[in-house]
Enzyme design. Sequence first.
Site, PDB file in Angstrom:
ATOM      1  N   GLU A  27      59.755   1.026  21.212  1.00  0.00           N
ATOM      2  CA  GLU A  27      58.460   1.266  20.433  1.00  0.00           C
ATOM      3  C   GLU A  27      58.312   2.589  20.539  1.00  0.00           C
ATOM      4  O   GLU A  27      58.838   3.428  21.213  1.00  0.00           O
ATOM      5  CB  GLU A  27      57.200   0.115  21.246  1.00  0.00           C
ATOM      6  CG  GLU A  27      56.766   0.801  22.678  1.00  0.00           C
ATOM      7  CD  GLU A  27      55.554   0.514  23.191  1.00  0.00           C
ATOM      8  OE1 GLU A  27      54.530   1.130  22.459  1.00  0.00           O
ATOM      9  OE2 GLU A  27      55.457  -0.284  24.225  1.00  0.00           O
ATOM     10  N   LYS A 161      49.439  -3.773  32.694  1.00  0.00           N
ATOM     11  CA  LYS A 161      48.786  -2.828  33.519  1.00  0.00           C
ATOM     12  C   LYS A 161      47.247  -3.470  33.973  1.00  0.00           C
ATOM     13  O   LYS A 161      46.766  -4.484  33.374  1.00  0.00           O
ATOM     14  CB  LYS A 161      48.149  -1.510  32.940  1.00  0.00           C
ATOM     15  CG  LYS A 161      49.175  -0.569  32.964  1.00  0.00           C
ATOM     16  CD  LYS A 161      48.631   0.763  32.589  1.00  0.00           C
ATOM     17  CE  LYS A 161      49.678   2.019  32.862  1.00  0.00           C
ATOM     18  NZ  LYS A 161      50.150   2.580  31.596  1.00  0.00           N
TER      19      LYS A 161
HETATM   20  N1  PSU Z   1      50.148  -0.537  27.995  1.00  0.00           N
HETATM   21  C1  PSU Z   1      50.748   0.666  28.497  1.00  0.00           C
HETATM   22  N2  PSU Z   1      51.311   1.547  27.856  1.00  0.00           N
HETATM   23  C2  PSU Z   1      51.504   1.452  26.408  1.00  0.00           C
HETATM   24  C3  PSU Z   1      50.530   0.413  26.015  1.00  0.00           C
HETATM   25  C4  PSU Z   1      49.981  -0.427  26.757  1.00  0.00           C
HETATM   26  O1  PSU Z   1      50.774   0.613  29.947  1.00  0.00           O
HETATM   27  O2  PSU Z   1      51.772   2.586  25.978  1.00  0.00           O
HETATM   28  C5  PSU Z   1      50.537   0.565  24.480  1.00  0.00           C
HETATM   29  C6  PSU Z   1      51.668  -0.586  23.814  1.00  0.00           C
HETATM   30  O3  PSU Z   1      52.222  -0.020  22.702  1.00  0.00           O
HETATM   31  C7  PSU Z   1      50.817  -1.780  23.328  1.00  0.00           C
HETATM   32  C8  PSU Z   1      49.604  -1.249  22.926  1.00  0.00           C
HETATM   33  O4  PSU Z   1      51.444  -2.691  22.439  1.00  0.00           O
HETATM   34  O5  PSU Z   1      49.385   0.031  23.879  1.00  0.00           O
HETATM   35  C9  PSU Z   1      48.460  -2.034  23.097  1.00  0.00           C
HETATM   36  O6  PSU Z   1      47.306  -1.913  22.366  1.00  0.00           O
HETATM   37  P1  PSU Z   1      45.922  -2.614  22.182  1.00  0.00           P
HETATM   38  O7  PSU Z   1      45.448  -2.898  23.739  1.00  0.00           O
HETATM   39  O8  PSU Z   1      44.877  -1.778  21.520  1.00  0.00           O
HETATM   40  O9  PSU Z   1      46.489  -3.972  21.375  1.00  0.00           O
END
Ligand code: PSU
Length: 306
Positions: A27, A161
């Site tokens: 990603e 996390k």
């Molecule tokens: N959690 C992490 N590092 C990240 C992300 C999440 O520890 O870089 C990023 C990933 O790309 C994940 C996105 O798909 O955040 C999720 O965002 P949201 O909670 O807005 O869906």
Amino acid sequence: MQAHPDLDFSPEVADARAHGRAVVALESTIVAHGLPRPANLEAGRALEVAVRQAGAVPATIAILGGRICVGLTPAQMETLALADGFAKASRRDLAALVAKKANGATTVAATMAVAAMAGIAVFANGGIGGVHRGAETSFDISADLPELARSPVAVISAGAKSILDLPKTLETLETLGVPIWGWRTHAFPAFYAPDSGLKVDARFDAIAELARAVAAHRRLGAGGMLIANPIPAESALEGGAIEAEVAEAIAAAEAQGIGGKALTPFLLARINARTEGRSLAANVALARDNARRGGELAVALAQSSS
Ligand code: PSU
Ligand code: MN
């Protein structure tokens, strides 16, 4: 395989596809929005090296000038890491970014969607998005979860996390029919720590058996799989200190009225800044380990299908 009108394959990934070689999707949100500069550029490159060391070809996915790139050149990787203005792109953002010829960094959801379009079965990252704490009132549930139910891609991550509500995240994945498999563990990992206290559905200790399970789910099931690979023991962080920083960051987001798609990047940046690089080193270490495992899995899958 037929070309897709919106996808641009890098020469290396196009060659790998033509010859049935193992490919691992990576990603780009982790590079553009998940890690600080310049460590993000080093990390983006290091993840690709880890995939190669396992004998597979890395395909970092990002949107550049409205083209959905599957595999980046070194110059494109630099742009992703160092240029301003990359939108955080989840599945629903893809079409508008394509139409506006804009730049976007793909989340887990968008990377899975593109990987499925590109015929890539394995995707390695750091951690997935999930159900946020307080979701019972905010309704903030990452689009990563429904995407896991939708796209037939095996996602190798170090769990999620604790900025998230992990029990609710696992309940939601159960509802969606997404299997959660542990690589050499029964415990669902909590990103910086190898054990969240929650359990995976099944444990795998051999890569060939894991590859058979992935192939079987692609025949029998619909959608993706979550493969949980705990952070290597030597890189794990002590739980209590990080937990305090997570609570501080969530309180700060509330006080500043931050929500929606800005919430996750805000929490990640704040925790990184306040732990002065300790969490950063752990983050890069676990993502590299996932990339290596992803490479091994993709190689095993390619061997079993040839
Ligand atoms: N959690 C992490 N590092 C990240 C992300 C999440 O520890 O870089 C990023 C990933 O790309 C994940 C996105 O798909 O955040 C999720 O965002 P949201 O909670 O807005 O869906
Ligand atoms: Mn959200």
